[in-house]
Scaffold this motif. Sequence first.
Motif, PDB file in Angstrom:
ATOM      1  N   SER A 193       0.830  -1.213   0.000  1.00 37.14           N
ATOM      2  CA  SER A 193       0.000   0.000   0.000  1.00 37.14           C
ATOM      3  C   SER A 193       0.862   1.260   0.000  1.00 37.14           C
ATOM      4  N   GLN A 194       2.153   1.117   0.323  1.00 36.19           N
ATOM      5  CA  GLN A 194       3.030   2.292   0.375  1.00 36.19           C
ATOM      6  C   GLN A 194       3.829   2.485  -0.920  1.00 36.19           C
ATOM      7  N   LEU A 195       3.488   1.717  -1.971  1.00 35.68           N
ATOM      8  CA  LEU A 195       4.276   1.770  -3.201  1.00 35.68           C
ATOM      9  C   LEU A 195       3.525   2.494  -4.318  1.00 35.68           C
ATOM     10  N   SER A 196       4.281   3.041  -5.270  1.00 30.87           N
ATOM     11  CA  SER A 196       3.678   3.615  -6.473  1.00 30.87           C
ATOM     12  C   SER A 196       3.351   2.486  -7.448  1.00 30.87           C
ATOM     13  N   GLY A 197       2.585   2.810  -8.491  1.00 35.81           N
ATOM     14  CA  GLY A 197       2.200   1.804  -9.479  1.00 35.81           C
ATOM     15  C   GLY A 197       3.397   1.112 -10.120  1.00 35.81           C
ATOM     16  N   GLY A 198       4.391   1.914 -10.502  1.00 28.57           N
ATOM     17  CA  GLY A 198       5.572   1.358 -11.154  1.00 28.57           C
ATOM     18  C   GLY A 198       6.364   0.447 -10.217  1.00 28.57           C
ATOM     19  N   GLN A 199       6.447   0.857  -8.949  1.00 30.55           N
ATOM     20  CA  GLN A 199       7.148   0.022  -7.963  1.00 30.55           C
ATOM     21  C   GLN A 199       6.419  -1.303  -7.753  1.00 30.55           C
ATOM     22  N   ARG A 200       5.089  -1.225  -7.724  1.00 27.39           N
ATOM     23  CA  ARG A 200       4.312  -2.463  -7.553  1.00 27.39           C
ATOM     24  C   ARG A 200       4.566  -3.419  -8.692  1.00 27.39           C
ATOM     25  N   GLN A 201       4.630  -2.865  -9.911  1.00 27.37           N
ATOM     26  CA  GLN A 201       4.864  -3.731 -11.057  1.00 27.37           C
ATOM     27  C   GLN A 201       6.214  -4.434 -10.941  1.00 27.37           C
ATOM     28  N   ARG A 202       7.234  -3.704 -10.461  1.00 32.57           N
ATOM     29  CA  ARG A 202       8.553  -4.311 -10.331  1.00 32.57           C
ATOM     30  C   ARG A 202       8.559  -5.402  -9.262  1.00 32.57           C
ATOM     31  N   VAL A 203       7.815  -5.150  -8.171  1.00 28.08           N
ATOM     32  CA  VAL A 203       7.723  -6.180  -7.126  1.00 28.08           C
ATOM     33  C   VAL A 203       7.030  -7.427  -7.683  1.00 28.08           C
ATOM     34  N   ALA A 204       5.952  -7.194  -8.460  1.00 28.70           N
ATOM     35  CA  ALA A 204       5.213  -8.331  -9.030  1.00 28.70           C
ATOM     36  C   ALA A 204       6.096  -9.135  -9.983  1.00 28.70           C
ATOM     37  N   LEU A 205       6.914  -8.427 -10.790  1.00 29.37           N
ATOM     38  CA  LEU A 205       7.817  -9.119 -11.713  1.00 29.37           C
ATOM     39  C   LEU A 205       8.875  -9.904 -10.943  1.00 29.37           C
ATOM     40  N   ALA A 206       9.458  -9.272  -9.927  1.00 28.28           N
ATOM     41  CA  ALA A 206      10.495  -9.947  -9.136  1.00 28.28           C
ATOM     42  C   ALA A 206       9.917 -11.181  -8.455  1.00 28.28           C
ATOM     43  N   ARG A 207       8.686 -11.059  -7.925  1.00 27.60           N
ATOM     44  CA  ARG A 207       8.052 -12.182  -7.248  1.00 27.60           C
ATOM     45  C   ARG A 207       7.796 -13.332  -8.219  1.00 27.60           C
ATOM     46  N   ALA A 208       7.346 -12.985  -9.443  1.00 30.18           N
ATOM     47  CA  ALA A 208       7.035 -14.022 -10.424  1.00 30.18           C
ATOM     48  C   ALA A 208       8.310 -14.704 -10.935  1.00 30.18           C
ATOM     49  N   LEU A 209       9.416 -13.940 -11.037  1.00 34.26           N
ATOM     50  CA  LEU A 209      10.635 -14.498 -11.633  1.00 34.26           C
ATOM     51  C   LEU A 209      11.511 -15.240 -10.626  1.00 34.26           C
ATOM     52  N   ALA A 210      11.381 -14.931  -9.336  1.00 27.30           N
ATOM     53  CA  ALA A 210      12.262 -15.537  -8.328  1.00 27.30           C
ATOM     54  C   ALA A 210      12.255 -17.068  -8.345  1.00 27.30           C
ATOM     55  N   PRO A 211      11.121 -17.732  -8.491  1.00 32.09           N
ATOM     56  CA  PRO A 211      11.159 -19.210  -8.521  1.00 32.09           C
ATOM     57  C   PRO A 211      11.619 -19.790  -9.871  1.00 32.09           C
ATOM     58  N   GLU A 212      12.149 -18.934 -10.766  1.00 34.61           N
ATOM     59  CA  GLU A 212      12.665 -19.352 -12.076  1.00 34.61           C
ATOM     60  C   GLU A 212      11.659 -20.144 -12.900  1.00 34.61           C
ATOM     61  N   PRO A 213      10.593 -19.457 -13.358  1.00 33.59           N
ATOM     62  CA  PRO A 213       9.551 -20.139 -14.132  1.00 33.59           C
ATOM     63  C   PRO A 213      10.010 -20.458 -15.561  1.00 33.59           C
ATOM     64  N   GLN A 214       9.308 -21.397 -16.183  1.00 35.88           N
ATOM     65  CA  GLN A 214       9.580 -21.774 -17.572  1.00 35.88           C
ATOM     66  C   GLN A 214       8.977 -20.774 -18.548  1.00 35.88           C
ATOM     67  N   LEU A 215       7.943 -20.100 -18.082  1.00 31.14           N
ATOM     68  CA  LEU A 215       7.168 -19.211 -18.940  1.00 31.14           C
ATOM     69  C   LEU A 215       6.618 -18.110 -18.046  1.00 31.14           C
ATOM     70  N   LEU A 216       6.605 -16.879 -18.567  1.00 31.64           N
ATOM     71  CA  LEU A 216       6.056 -15.776 -17.782  1.00 31.64           C
ATOM     72  C   LEU A 216       4.789 -15.254 -18.453  1.00 31.64           C
ATOM     73  N   LEU A 217       3.693 -15.269 -17.712  1.00 31.39           N
ATOM     74  CA  LEU A 217       2.415 -14.775 -18.230  1.00 31.39           C
ATOM     75  C   LEU A 217       2.177 -13.386 -17.658  1.00 31.39           C
ATOM     76  N   LEU A 218       1.833 -12.440 -18.518  1.00 29.76           N
ATOM     77  CA  LEU A 218       1.572 -11.075 -18.038  1.00 29.76           C
ATOM     78  C   LEU A 218       0.198 -10.624 -18.497  1.00 29.76           C
ATOM     79  N   ASP A 219      -0.661 -10.287 -17.533  1.00 29.92           N
ATOM     80  CA  ASP A 219      -2.029  -9.862 -17.816  1.00 29.92           C
ATOM     81  C   ASP A 219      -2.082  -8.336 -17.791  1.00 29.92           C
ATOM     82  N   GLU A 220      -2.191  -7.723 -18.978  1.00 29.42           N
ATOM     83  CA  GLU A 220      -2.260  -6.258 -19.093  1.00 29.42           C
ATOM     84  C   GLU A 220      -1.238  -5.593 -18.164  1.00 29.42           C
TER      85      GLU A 220
END
Lengths: 225, 226
Positions: free
Chosen positions: B139-166
């Motif tokens: 709740s203390q982050l800007s939109g751009g910061q949230r997106q970076r956190v979401a990307l880092a969270r999705a990539l940390a477990p080293e996925p085979q494929l990355l899905l991005l919804d809008e």
Amino acid sequence: MRPEIWQPLLLSLKVALWATGINLVLGVAVAYGLSRWRSRFNATVDALLTLPLVLPPTVLGYYLLVLLGRRGVIGGWLDDLGLNPVFTWQGAVIAATLAAFPLVHKAARAAFEGVDAQLEDAARVLGLKPLAVFVRVSLPLAARGIVAGALLAFARALGEFGATLMIAGNLPGRTQTLSVAIYSAIEAGDDAGANVLVLVASATCVVALLVASRLTRERTPRRAA
Amino acid sequence: MRLDIAIQRHLDDPQRPFALDVAFRSNVGRLVLFGPSGAGKSLTLRAIAGLLRPDRGHVTVSGRTLFDDFRGVDVPARERHVGYVFQDYALFPHLTVAQNVAFGLRTGLCNPSRRRLPDAARHWMEVFEIDDLAGRHPSQLSGGQRQRVALARALAPEPQLLLLDEPFAALDTALRSRLRDSLVALQERLGLQMLVITHDPADVEALGQQVLEIRDGRIHGDARSG
């Protein structure tokens, strides 16, 4: 303090704590299950589980006697094991648990339904099993609402009278809870004793309600928007 | 073929019955599924991630079959190793940035600790320059910061494929074009396959190596963007 006062107070606290603890496990489990269960019977089950809130407590007590009495469906079987709950403090716990169940269940249900389903999806995609999703995401996000419901349930269990009297009776020092003791004191013309008991009961319930309302009011929607 | 998808799913919502019937294959790094809202883009993504069970079809990612009704295969979402960035990022509001990033690295019953972070979480927070936000809540982050956190969270477990919804819908216009470029750079650096769904032609222009247009639950043509 005289034993006529502290004995019912301690017994009531013990009964209310047990009833709240049982309801926290049972009410939360049922609420979580129902909030995720898509079925046309969902509303019916929900109404049945809310019934203890609206039924006269004496009616609840009567049902309990029919079920748990020596000749009851469950009671007869329990009696063979030497575990009859009628006229015991455990019987009072059963009465208080049943009477307070809807308060935890309703609060927990609303809290779980307020949890964004997408957060649970995110946890699943990140590799969590269903139990881990529940413990790490759903439960902490619903915790505030559940605790508020539990405090109301505690107050309700503490004040339980009708069903308790019918199943546990009025045995001083054994099954005489605070509410039952107040009734007995007034019947016996012991106004001074009744006054103290009433003040103790009121103070405990007011504190529980204040804490509960504080918890629900401060509930800010902290969603990832 | 790195991605081989065929999904049929009927939704009998009485107000709006919907039939999803999509099939595509792709070998490119950045595949864009483009179409208006309600076309079935999110349903397709959910089916690939294992959040929606197709009635028929198959989902194969890098040679691994994740779903196949004919062979009776249905790998649960938690075992698919697919990263998912949700439209509004779906960050866990009760956890800090660091705990969000480390979330998928600990799959047991306890959330990651606030202090002792796995090395992989530290690494991804550095990659996305969010290491100094570690202790903050979403709740203390800007939109751009949230997106970076979401990307880092999705990539940390080293996925085979990355899905991005809008992935840019929640951001303001000025930020969008900059973040599009950095997403392209990231994909090229990692060599990871991405599937982006969007209704925004500018996303198609910037991201798409292969573009599929989806309308009313069906793929309409395989339009390649310049």
